[in-house]
Design an enzyme around this catalytic site. Structure first.
Site, PDB file in Angstrom:
ATOM      1  N   ARG A 248       0.802   5.426   0.348  1.00 16.79           N
ATOM      2  CA  ARG A 248       1.146   4.860  -0.962  1.00 16.79           C
ATOM      3  C   ARG A 248       0.553   3.468  -1.112  1.00 16.79           C
ATOM      4  O   ARG A 248       0.097   3.082  -2.188  1.00 16.79           O
ATOM      5  CB  ARG A 248       2.674   4.782  -1.128  1.00 16.79           C
ATOM      6  CG  ARG A 248       3.316   6.133  -1.462  1.00 16.79           C
ATOM      7  CD  ARG A 248       4.795   6.138  -1.141  1.00 16.79           C
ATOM      8  NE  ARG A 248       5.600   5.375  -2.073  1.00 16.79           N
ATOM      9  CZ  ARG A 248       6.867   5.023  -1.833  1.00 16.79           C
ATOM     10  NH1 ARG A 248       7.453   5.351  -0.686  1.00 16.79           N
ATOM     11  NH2 ARG A 248       7.559   4.354  -2.723  1.00 16.79           N
TER      12      ARG A 248
ATOM     13  N   ARG B  49      -1.627  -0.112 -15.758  1.00 20.00           N
ATOM     14  CA  ARG B  49      -2.039   0.386 -14.443  1.00 20.00           C
ATOM     15  C   ARG B  49      -3.556   0.474 -14.335  1.00 20.00           C
ATOM     16  O   ARG B  49      -4.090   0.631 -13.247  1.00 20.00           O
ATOM     17  CB  ARG B  49      -1.482   1.799 -14.212  1.00 20.00           C
ATOM     18  CG  ARG B  49      -0.036   1.818 -13.784  1.00 20.00           C
ATOM     19  CD  ARG B  49       0.324   3.181 -13.197  1.00 20.00           C
ATOM     20  NE  ARG B  49       1.758   3.420 -13.252  1.00 20.00           N
ATOM     21  CZ  ARG B  49       2.611   2.950 -12.365  1.00 20.00           C
ATOM     22  NH1 ARG B  49       2.183   2.197 -11.372  1.00 20.00           N
ATOM     23  NH2 ARG B  49       3.902   3.195 -12.488  1.00 20.00           N
TER      24      ARG B  49
ATOM     25  N   ARG C 177      13.833  10.110   2.933  1.00 16.05           N
ATOM     26  CA  ARG C 177      13.007  10.722   1.903  1.00 16.05           C
ATOM     27  C   ARG C 177      11.580  10.861   2.433  1.00 16.05           C
ATOM     28  O   ARG C 177      11.097   9.991   3.148  1.00 16.05           O
ATOM     29  CB  ARG C 177      12.986   9.801   0.680  1.00 16.05           C
ATOM     30  CG  ARG C 177      13.396  10.445  -0.610  1.00 16.05           C
ATOM     31  CD  ARG C 177      13.614   9.383  -1.662  1.00 16.05           C
ATOM     32  NE  ARG C 177      12.621   8.318  -1.606  1.00 16.05           N
ATOM     33  CZ  ARG C 177      11.802   7.961  -2.605  1.00 16.05           C
ATOM     34  NH1 ARG C 177      11.856   8.584  -3.746  1.00 16.05           N
ATOM     35  NH2 ARG C 177      10.961   6.979  -2.478  1.00 16.05           N
TER      36      ARG C 177
END
Ligand SMILES: [Zn+2]
Length: 207
Positions: free
Chosen positions: A166, A88, A155
């Protein structure tokens, strides 16, 4: 083949990985699974990871790297593997390069609008947790679970505003990695907007 999968949430990386794993016998290595398995098996690293997560802290790079390194020493990767969710950061990528030579980095490209359409259509049952999709897997009765008649909900992460956030976070954190692997000549861009079987075919044809 030693592969890395890069792609935003909603690009379908997990689904594509499953198809390719089935076809090629590769191991699918996701850091989330590694953390869960290490904690469950109470390995030395797992105990450390658990205490960090329990304290509400982020697992530091060196622990994640150690877990991946340990995983890549197992026999079932002989035919190849897909790293999903790792690396990452550039630090993780550098560490990985020190003990493993990656063959190809698959970068799943898909328009934000399409991701929003995919993710914002997801619905979950409040009672049993069953998943639906307003467009791709609609329940027989709107907002009602096919299995238990429970009410369906969205959600928080799948609200359009959350999805946009995001995606911004993803792009910011991943662009350096994309540049890093491009410089090394390992990056392969794949159009991820089609059906999973077509996308996995493009991936398989890329190597
Ligand atoms: Zn239900």
């Amino acid at each position: 083949m030693k592969l890395i999968f890069l792609g935003p949430p909603g690009a379908g990386k997990g689904t594509i990985a499953k198809i390719i794993v089935k076809e090629k016998g590769f191991a699918h290595i996701s850091t989330g699974d590694l953390f869960r398995a290490a904690i469950k098996n109470q390995t030395e690293l797992g105990v450390k990871v658990k205490s960090i997560i329990d304290a509400g802290d982020l697992v530091p790079d060196e622990l994640t790297i150690a877990l991946v390194k340990e995983r890549l020493n197992q026999d079932d990767i002989a035919d190849g593997f897909i790293l999903d969710g790792f690396p990452r950061t550039i630090a993780q990528a550098d560490a990985l390069a020190s003990f493993c030579e990656i063959d190809s980095v698959i970068n799943f490209e898909i328009e934000d609008e399409k991701i929003i359409q995919r993710l914002s259509g997801r619905r979950l049952c409040k009672e049993c947790g069953e998943g639906f999709h307003t467009k791709f897997m609609p329940p027989k009765v709107e907002n009602v679970c096919d299995k238990c008649n429970g009410e369906l909900y969205i959600r928080k992460d799948d609200q359009p505003e959350s999805i946009k956030n995001r995606l911004v976070v993803y792009e910011k954190s991943t662009q350096p990695l994309i540049d890093y692997y491009k410089d090394k000549g390992l990056l392969v861009n794949i159009d991820a907007s089609g059906k999973p079987e077509d996308v996995s075919k493009s991936v398989l044809e890329s190597f």
